[in-house]
Write a protein that holds these residues in place. Sequence first.
Motif: not given
Length: 301
Positions: A204-205, A245-250, A254, A281, A283
């Motif tokens: 997935q990466r 984005l790579e940090n799941n919108l956290n 970030t 936010k 998808f």
Amino acid sequence: MLNKLLALYDGAVLFPKKPDRPSESFHVFYNQHENEWIGIPKGCITDQEFMLLKTLYEWIEFPIIPSSDLSKRWYEFLFTNGQPPSCDHDIQIRFIHFYFKGNDLDQTEIESALKGFFSEDVIIIWENGNSGILVEEKNQMSLPEKDLFTMSETLESDFYAKSFFYIGKFTPFTKGLSSQFLREKEYFTFGQNHLTESSFFTFQRVFPAFLTVQLPDTLREMIHQELSGVFNEDPDMYFTIKTFLENNLNASLTAKKLYIHRNTLQYRIDKFIEKTGIQLKDFFGAFTVFLACLLFEHRSK
């Protein structure tokens, strides 16, 4: 041409033909234009010189034949189209590809360290002096991805060598397992060549970037025209959005990784949304922007 290297490296040897077996003492290089082979003592070459020589000449990598019968059967199955070493289809197998950057690596010590994280029963097959594969059966002791990442960091600090890992997925033991191995090997090579900021890879990466590179030029240009202009104007914007984005919108995580205040992060995100009209936010918006980030990264390189 290789004759000149004899004067630079004490103990270097010219070979009349390609050596048929590896040497623990020499790195072997091939000059295609002169059809010459030279062996240079490993202790005489620095890492920088080794990389330079690999650029100028072909470095001869010799396969390392495993010593145990089970390892040999795995080697023949994966590399020479041999028969599967087991017929139990209930077994699930995963391959963990690894590469250690450096010269004069102690393979025995590395094997011992790897088995300390897995078990004495894990199969380790070396492709050459730096890279190899672990063959692991799925059981209750199988390490999760988070622990495998910690393992890679620990090995780097223990051996003072940069390490790269690709963690394959568990697959039933069938004849098609060798095809799975070759695909994962391709993904691992791609990750090392294209995702240079990372050293730990999974499907997935790697696959989004792998897919991006395969896109037709017309589609790449369309995405570039829609979004990449924003990144061209402000490269910091690209890095900020990609990290978000790579940090799941956290936002908190970030901001911490970017060493900026959370308000600064929010300002950059709002500025991006204002310029593009895309909500991160959502998808579909996040997917499209991440694709654009990968294309921008690839184009920049």
